[in-house]
Design a protein around this motif. Structure first.
Motif, PDB file in Angstrom:
ATOM      1  N   SER A   1     -26.479 -34.692  22.801  1.00 57.84           N
ATOM      2  CA  SER A   1     -25.117 -34.850  23.317  1.00 57.84           C
ATOM      3  C   SER A   1     -24.179 -33.762  22.804  1.00 57.84           C
TER       4      SER A   1
ATOM      5  N   GLU B   1     -30.832 -38.080  20.264  1.00 61.91           N
ATOM      6  CA  GLU B   1     -29.830 -38.315  21.317  1.00 61.91           C
ATOM      7  C   GLU B   1     -28.479 -37.738  20.910  1.00 61.91           C
ATOM      8  N   ASN B   2     -28.094 -37.919  19.654  1.00 59.19           N
ATOM      9  CA  ASN B   2     -26.848 -37.323  19.162  1.00 59.19           C
ATOM     10  C   ASN B   2     -26.912 -35.804  19.243  1.00 59.19           C
ATOM     11  N   TYR B   3     -28.048 -35.232  18.869  1.00 57.82           N
ATOM     12  CA  TYR B   3     -28.231 -33.786  18.916  1.00 57.82           C
ATOM     13  C   TYR B   3     -28.074 -33.281  20.348  1.00 57.82           C
TER      14      TYR B   3
ATOM     15  N   PRO C   1     -17.967 -37.047  16.301  1.00 53.84           N
ATOM     16  CA  PRO C   1     -19.408 -36.755  16.455  1.00 53.84           C
ATOM     17  C   PRO C   1     -19.739 -35.284  16.203  1.00 53.84           C
TER      18      PRO C   1
ATOM     19  N   PHE D   1     -22.343 -33.829  13.355  1.00 57.04           N
ATOM     20  CA  PHE D   1     -23.399 -32.856  13.662  1.00 57.04           C
ATOM     21  C   PHE D   1     -23.338 -31.679  12.687  1.00 57.04           C
TER      22      PHE D   1
END
Length: 159
Positions: A145, A141-143, A33, A37
């Protein structure tokens, strides 16, 4: 916050995460992940927004433009190395991970330092343009996390 403020914030996050993810036991869960990013959010922001604006504003400085293009090309190198590391994580190829994870982070951190000292210093606040679409396409949400940015921070400060 404008683009370079956010990119500098992300560089700080990258420096912190590099220490954590340099250890293979942490890389097995967190590297993929993180690399997504770096490639699909951070580098995209630079390549699609910041670098084109700076090259246009500095169009008379051909040496600078060549330098920015070289720095942008580093993103492909980092993406290729990161993709290979992802493959070796999935294969549990610990020998290659031991050899290449340090190279990935050395390359990435040197690259970011060059951006900070040679490119971002030319950015001016009046160059600011909206960039939230980059974060939205990566996934808020990925950002969150990866960076630890709050919903409030993203909504209020990211154009």
């Amino acid at each position: 916050m404008d683009s370079v403020d956010v990119l500098l914030f992300e560089h700080s996050i990258i420096r912190l995460k590099s220490k954590e993810l340099s250890e293979i036991k942490n890389a097995l869960d967190g590297f993929i992940p993180f690399n997504e990013f770096v490639i699909n959010c951070h580098a995209k922001h630079e390549d699609e927004i910041v670098f084109p604006i700076l090259m246009k504003k500095e169009e008379d400085d051909q040496e600078f433009i060549k330098y920015v293009k070289r720095i942008s090309a580093d993103h492909k190198l980092i993406a290729t190395l990161g993709g290979n590391i992802e493959k070796w994580i999935n294969e549990k190829n610990f020998e290659m991970l031991e050899r290449r994870i340090p190279l990935y982070f050395k390359t990435l951190l040197e690259h970011n330092l060059n951006e900070e000292k040679d490119i971002f210093v030319r950015w001016k606040p009046e160059y600011a343009v909206p960039f939230k679409h980059i974060i939205n396409s990566f996934g808020a949400e990925n950002y969150r996390s990866i960076t630890g940015a709050s919903d409030e921070m993203i909504l209020k400060y990211y154009l």
